[in-house]
Design an enzyme around this catalytic site. Structure first.
Site, PDB file in Angstrom:
ATOM      1  N   SER A 122       0.852  -1.182   0.000  1.00 18.00           N
ATOM      2  CA  SER A 122       0.000   0.000   0.000  1.00 18.00           C
ATOM      3  C   SER A 122       0.889   1.233   0.000  1.00 18.00           C
ATOM      4  O   SER A 122       2.060   1.179   0.412  1.00 18.00           O
ATOM      5  CB  SER A 122      -0.883   0.001   1.257  1.00 18.00           C
ATOM      6  OG  SER A 122      -1.508   1.259   1.445  1.00 18.00           O
ATOM      7  N   TYR A 181      -2.004  -1.425  10.704  1.00 21.95           N
ATOM      8  CA  TYR A 181      -2.148  -1.634   9.260  1.00 21.95           C
ATOM      9  C   TYR A 181      -0.973  -1.024   8.497  1.00 21.95           C
ATOM     10  O   TYR A 181      -0.361  -1.684   7.645  1.00 21.95           O
ATOM     11  CB  TYR A 181      -3.459  -1.041   8.762  1.00 21.95           C
ATOM     12  CG  TYR A 181      -3.609  -1.110   7.258  1.00 21.95           C
ATOM     13  CD1 TYR A 181      -3.968  -2.301   6.638  1.00 21.95           C
ATOM     14  CD2 TYR A 181      -3.366   0.012   6.465  1.00 21.95           C
ATOM     15  CE1 TYR A 181      -4.078  -2.374   5.255  1.00 21.95           C
ATOM     16  CE2 TYR A 181      -3.483  -0.053   5.086  1.00 21.95           C
ATOM     17  CZ  TYR A 181      -3.846  -1.244   4.486  1.00 21.95           C
ATOM     18  OH  TYR A 181      -3.947  -1.311   3.123  1.00 21.95           O
TER      19      TYR A 181
END
Length: 267
Positions: free
Chosen positions: A147, A160
């Site tokens: 990401s 995360y």
């Protein structure tokens, strides 16, 4: 599973988190390029629907495995099942992942431990298992979905962001180790992507989601696929995401978490 000679002669791509979002779109792309598919997801209903769609619309072989990757034994079970079925994996796509949203002191510990297992441990485990066979074959491709969050700390999504930083570092490191072996590793670092991810994490009302024009999952998947086929190590879809990934290196470190938090907040 389709067992025609034509289907058996094709290469096979294993995709985790294949029932929706980027994983599903990657499966569509691989299918269009005549790859056999091994689709893994914990959502049995959606996964079955997706597998049946591919089986109906194409002549490729499709195997689907319903598996919760938050369970530590899942990677070994997947690997053994494919060995027993004599299915050779030529492309491994570690796409499955999820996030949690909120102050770390308030978020659910069990959910975060499962997130670490899926986003980080399972990805590493599957890579270890399938890489050895790829090296024996002298060829193979691995796509790890990280990401744009990998490039900075992320208040309100602390765990995360940290898992994605691991995926980026791990992928770049083993890509270097594998140079000259015939096996390549690509890490895909998309920014916010239009999918159910934000609703599941509880951040649908955050400024990041409301104010940012998100790239669609199909576009992200195609960019990732093209980079994988071209042997690129790192790909960041979108000019703004590329810019943000680079500019963070020139911003005073103490300011970076403050900037990210201001983007993540819902007020």
């Amino acid at each position: 599973m389709n067992t025609t000679h034509q289907a058996k002669s094709r290469k096979t791509a294993l995709i985790t988190g294949a029932a929706s979002g980027i994983g599903y779109e990657l499966a569509c792309i691989f299918a269009r390029n005549n790859y056999n598919l091994v689709l893994v997801d914990r959502n049995a209903i959606k996964l079955t629907e997706v597998a049946e769609k591919f089986q109906y619309e194409s002549s490729i072989a499709v195997k689907y495995i319903v598996k919760d990757l938050a369970i530590s034994t899942a990677p070994e079970e997947i690997f053994r099942e494919l060995q027993q079925a004599n299915i050779q994996v030529d492309v491994l796509v570690n796409n499955a992942g999820f996030g949690t949203y909120g102050l770390f002191s308030n978020t659910n510990l069990n959910a975060e431990l499962e997130m670490l297992q899926v986003n980080l441990v399972c990805l590493t485990h599957l890579t270890k298992l399938f890489l050895k066979d790829m090296l024996k074959q002298g060829e193979g491709k691995i796509l790890n979905v990280a990401s744009a969050a990998a490039f900075q700390p992320g208040p309100l999504m602390a765990v995360y962001f940290a898992t994605k930083a691991y995926v980026l570092s791990f992928s770049e490191a083993i890509a270097n180790e594998l140079e000259g072996t015939g096996v390549t590793v690509t890490v895909l670092c998309p920014g916010s992507t239009a999918s159910a991810f934000h609703e599941r994490t509880g951040m649908a009302d955050s400024k990041l989601v409301k104010r940012q024009k998100m790239m669609d999952a199909e576009t992200v998947a195609q960019i990732g696929y093209d980079a994988l086929m071209n042997g690129k190590t790192l790909v960041i879809p979108g000019l703004m995401n590329k810019f943000l990934a680079k500019i963070v290196r020139f911003v005073p470190r103490r300011l970076v978490p403050k900037i990210v938090r201001s983007m993540q907040e819902d007020k």
